[in-house]
Motif scaffolding. Structure first.
Motif, PDB file in Angstrom:
ATOM      1  N   THR A 120       0.835  -1.197   0.000  1.00 60.96           N
ATOM      2  CA  THR A 120       0.000   0.000   0.000  1.00 60.96           C
ATOM      3  C   THR A 120       0.869   1.246   0.000  1.00 60.96           C
ATOM      4  O   THR A 120       0.610   2.202  -0.737  1.00 60.96           O
ATOM      5  CB  THR A 120      -0.933   0.000   1.230  1.00 60.96           C
ATOM      6  OG1 THR A 120      -1.700  -1.195   1.216  1.00 60.96           O
ATOM      7  CG2 THR A 120      -1.841   1.202   1.223  1.00 60.96           C
ATOM      8  N   ARG A 121       1.902   1.243   0.807  1.00 58.82           N
ATOM      9  CA  ARG A 121       2.812   2.386   0.875  1.00 58.82           C
ATOM     10  C   ARG A 121       3.491   2.615  -0.470  1.00 58.82           C
ATOM     11  O   ARG A 121       3.610   3.745  -0.935  1.00 58.82           O
ATOM     12  CB  ARG A 121       3.854   2.111   1.959  1.00 58.82           C
ATOM     13  CG  ARG A 121       4.777   3.249   2.222  1.00 58.82           C
ATOM     14  CD  ARG A 121       5.703   2.900   3.362  1.00 58.82           C
ATOM     15  NE  ARG A 121       6.450   4.068   3.758  1.00 58.82           N
ATOM     16  CZ  ARG A 121       7.635   4.028   4.303  1.00 58.82           C
ATOM     17  NH1 ARG A 121       8.211   2.869   4.556  1.00 58.82           N
ATOM     18  NH2 ARG A 121       8.250   5.120   4.629  1.00 58.82           N
ATOM     19  N   THR A 122       3.938   1.534  -1.094  1.00 59.08           N
ATOM     20  CA  THR A 122       4.571   1.651  -2.408  1.00 59.08           C
ATOM     21  C   THR A 122       3.596   2.228  -3.425  1.00 59.08           C
ATOM     22  O   THR A 122       3.952   3.121  -4.199  1.00 59.08           O
ATOM     23  CB  THR A 122       5.075   0.272  -2.885  1.00 59.08           C
ATOM     24  OG1 THR A 122       6.027  -0.215  -1.936  1.00 59.08           O
ATOM     25  CG2 THR A 122       5.722   0.350  -4.250  1.00 59.08           C
ATOM     26  N   LEU A 123       2.358   1.743  -3.419  1.00 59.12           N
ATOM     27  CA  LEU A 123       1.347   2.254  -4.353  1.00 59.12           C
ATOM     28  C   LEU A 123       1.084   3.737  -4.142  1.00 59.12           C
ATOM     29  O   LEU A 123       0.967   4.504  -5.108  1.00 59.12           O
ATOM     30  CB  LEU A 123       0.045   1.465  -4.213  1.00 59.12           C
ATOM     31  CG  LEU A 123       0.040   0.065  -4.803  1.00 59.12           C
ATOM     32  CD1 LEU A 123      -1.246  -0.662  -4.438  1.00 59.12           C
ATOM     33  CD2 LEU A 123       0.183   0.135  -6.316  1.00 59.12           C
ATOM     34  N   VAL A 124       1.000   4.152  -2.892  1.00 58.13           N
ATOM     35  CA  VAL A 124       0.731   5.566  -2.589  1.00 58.13           C
ATOM     36  C   VAL A 124       1.887   6.439  -3.078  1.00 58.13           C
ATOM     37  O   VAL A 124       1.661   7.454  -3.747  1.00 58.13           O
ATOM     38  CB  VAL A 124       0.470   5.763  -1.080  1.00 58.13           C
ATOM     39  CG1 VAL A 124       0.483   7.236  -0.709  1.00 58.13           C
ATOM     40  CG2 VAL A 124      -0.843   5.119  -0.678  1.00 58.13           C
ATOM     41  N   PHE A 125       3.120   6.053  -2.759  1.00 51.11           N
ATOM     42  CA  PHE A 125       4.266   6.849  -3.198  1.00 51.11           C
ATOM     43  C   PHE A 125       4.397   6.850  -4.718  1.00 51.11           C
ATOM     44  O   PHE A 125       4.719   7.880  -5.316  1.00 51.11           O
ATOM     45  CB  PHE A 125       5.556   6.358  -2.543  1.00 51.11           C
ATOM     46  CG  PHE A 125       5.774   6.899  -1.166  1.00 51.11           C
ATOM     47  CD1 PHE A 125       6.080   8.239  -0.964  1.00 51.11           C
ATOM     48  CD2 PHE A 125       5.663   6.080  -0.064  1.00 51.11           C
ATOM     49  CE1 PHE A 125       6.283   8.746   0.309  1.00 51.11           C
ATOM     50  CE2 PHE A 125       5.865   6.575   1.212  1.00 51.11           C
ATOM     51  CZ  PHE A 125       6.175   7.916   1.400  1.00 51.11           C
ATOM     52  N   CYS A 126       4.140   5.715  -5.351  1.00 51.49           N
ATOM     53  CA  CYS A 126       4.212   5.656  -6.816  1.00 51.49           C
ATOM     54  C   CYS A 126       3.137   6.526  -7.459  1.00 51.49           C
ATOM     55  O   CYS A 126       3.390   7.192  -8.470  1.00 51.49           O
ATOM     56  CB  CYS A 126       4.121   4.220  -7.306  1.00 51.49           C
ATOM     57  SG  CYS A 126       5.641   3.284  -7.045  1.00 51.49           S
ATOM     58  N   ALA A 127       1.948   6.547  -6.882  1.00 52.00           N
ATOM     59  CA  ALA A 127       0.883   7.409  -7.396  1.00 52.00           C
ATOM     60  C   ALA A 127       1.265   8.883  -7.262  1.00 52.00           C
ATOM     61  O   ALA A 127       1.024   9.686  -8.177  1.00 52.00           O
ATOM     62  CB  ALA A 127      -0.426   7.124  -6.666  1.00 52.00           C
ATOM     63  N   LEU A 128       1.873   9.241  -6.130  1.00 53.32           N
ATOM     64  CA  LEU A 128       2.328  10.628  -5.949  1.00 53.32           C
ATOM     65  C   LEU A 128       3.417  10.991  -6.957  1.00 53.32           C
ATOM     66  O   LEU A 128       3.407  12.089  -7.534  1.00 53.32           O
ATOM     67  CB  LEU A 128       2.850  10.834  -4.520  1.00 53.32           C
ATOM     68  CG  LEU A 128       1.796  10.869  -3.424  1.00 53.32           C
ATOM     69  CD1 LEU A 128       2.454  10.847  -2.053  1.00 53.32           C
ATOM     70  CD2 LEU A 128       0.926  12.108  -3.570  1.00 53.32           C
ATOM     71  N   LEU A 129       4.349  10.086  -7.189  1.00 52.89           N
ATOM     72  CA  LEU A 129       5.412  10.346  -8.161  1.00 52.89           C
ATOM     73  C   LEU A 129       4.852  10.458  -9.579  1.00 52.89           C
ATOM     74  O   LEU A 129       5.295  11.300 -10.367  1.00 52.89           O
ATOM     75  CB  LEU A 129       6.491   9.263  -8.075  1.00 52.89           C
ATOM     76  CG  LEU A 129       7.348   9.311  -6.807  1.00 52.89           C
ATOM     77  CD1 LEU A 129       8.163   8.025  -6.659  1.00 52.89           C
ATOM     78  CD2 LEU A 129       8.258  10.523  -6.812  1.00 52.89           C
ATOM     79  N   ALA A 130       3.872   9.625  -9.909  1.00 54.86           N
ATOM     80  CA  ALA A 130       3.240   9.713 -11.239  1.00 54.86           C
ATOM     81  C   ALA A 130       2.522  11.053 -11.403  1.00 54.86           C
ATOM     82  O   ALA A 130       2.609  11.691 -12.460  1.00 54.86           O
ATOM     83  CB  ALA A 130       2.268   8.553 -11.439  1.00 54.86           C
TER      84      ALA A 130
END
Length: 197
Positions: free
Chosen positions: A20-30
């Motif tokens: 979940t943390r990875t998905l959140v950070f990846c969404a922010l970076l995108a």
């Protein structure tokens, strides 16, 4: 008396939290990539654009691995095209994917010692193979209708080589400054831990 979870159950919860943390950070970076690529950009010609849009994609790879980095590159490129009013053309998706892959492939090397020179070298394959060579050929194929492919390709290649020589240095400097600021250390994302990508 409260029930103590087994080690296997604790590992499952921990894995879900990290996902979940990875998905959140990846969404922010995108989202950051879309803003940098489409809103804060000088664009002197239709196929020339000066930006630091590759930094969030590269960071996604460096922080989370090559697969999340490639997915951030692909997803942010597709979403950015939808916001900019262009139709999405998968022919142009390879360079952003390569930025994420390069960040992921070089993450262990960058974890051991992060410096401007190392970041520059980690960006180099995506810039040369993706943004300069491949993208120049793809843009020439799509936009050159006069039948003189090689002349148009070499003209575009020369212009894009100069453009990406400048942006490579700026993107590497920005990425190095972000690593030096220790912001990723503070949130527990750096130095990179091994992933099974």
């Amino acid at each position: 008396m409260p029930k103590i979870p087994s080690p296997a159950a604790a590992a499952t919860v921990s894995t879900r939290t990290m996902t979940t943390r990875t998905l959140v950070f990846c969404a922010l970076l995108a989202a950051m990539q879309v803003v940098l690529a489409r809103l804060i950009v000088p664009m002197p010609a239709a196929d020339v654009r000066f930006s630091i849009e590759a930094v969030p994609i590269f960071l996604a790879g460096a922080l989370f691995g090559p697969v999340p980095g490639a997915l951030v590159g692909f997803g942010s490129d597709m979403i950015g095209c939808l916001f900019s009013g262009y139709g999405y053309n998968p022919l142009f998706a390879l360079p952003p994917i390569l930025y994420g892959l390069c960040g992921g492939v070089f993450r262990g090397w960058l974890s051991r010692k992060t410096s401007f020179f190392r970041v520059l070298l980690a960006f180099l394959p995506a810039v040369v193979l993706g943004s300069i060579l491949y993208q120049s050929a793809a843009l020439t194929y799509v936009y050159s209708k006069d039948g003189v492919f090689m002349v148009a390709f070499f003209t575009r290649l020369a212009a894009r080589s100069l453009q990406f020589a400048l942006t490579l240095v700026v993107e590497a400097a920005v990425t190095d400054l972000l690593f030096r600021s220790r912001i990723f250390h503070r949130v527990g994302l750096w130095p990179a831990k091994p992933h099974n990508d």
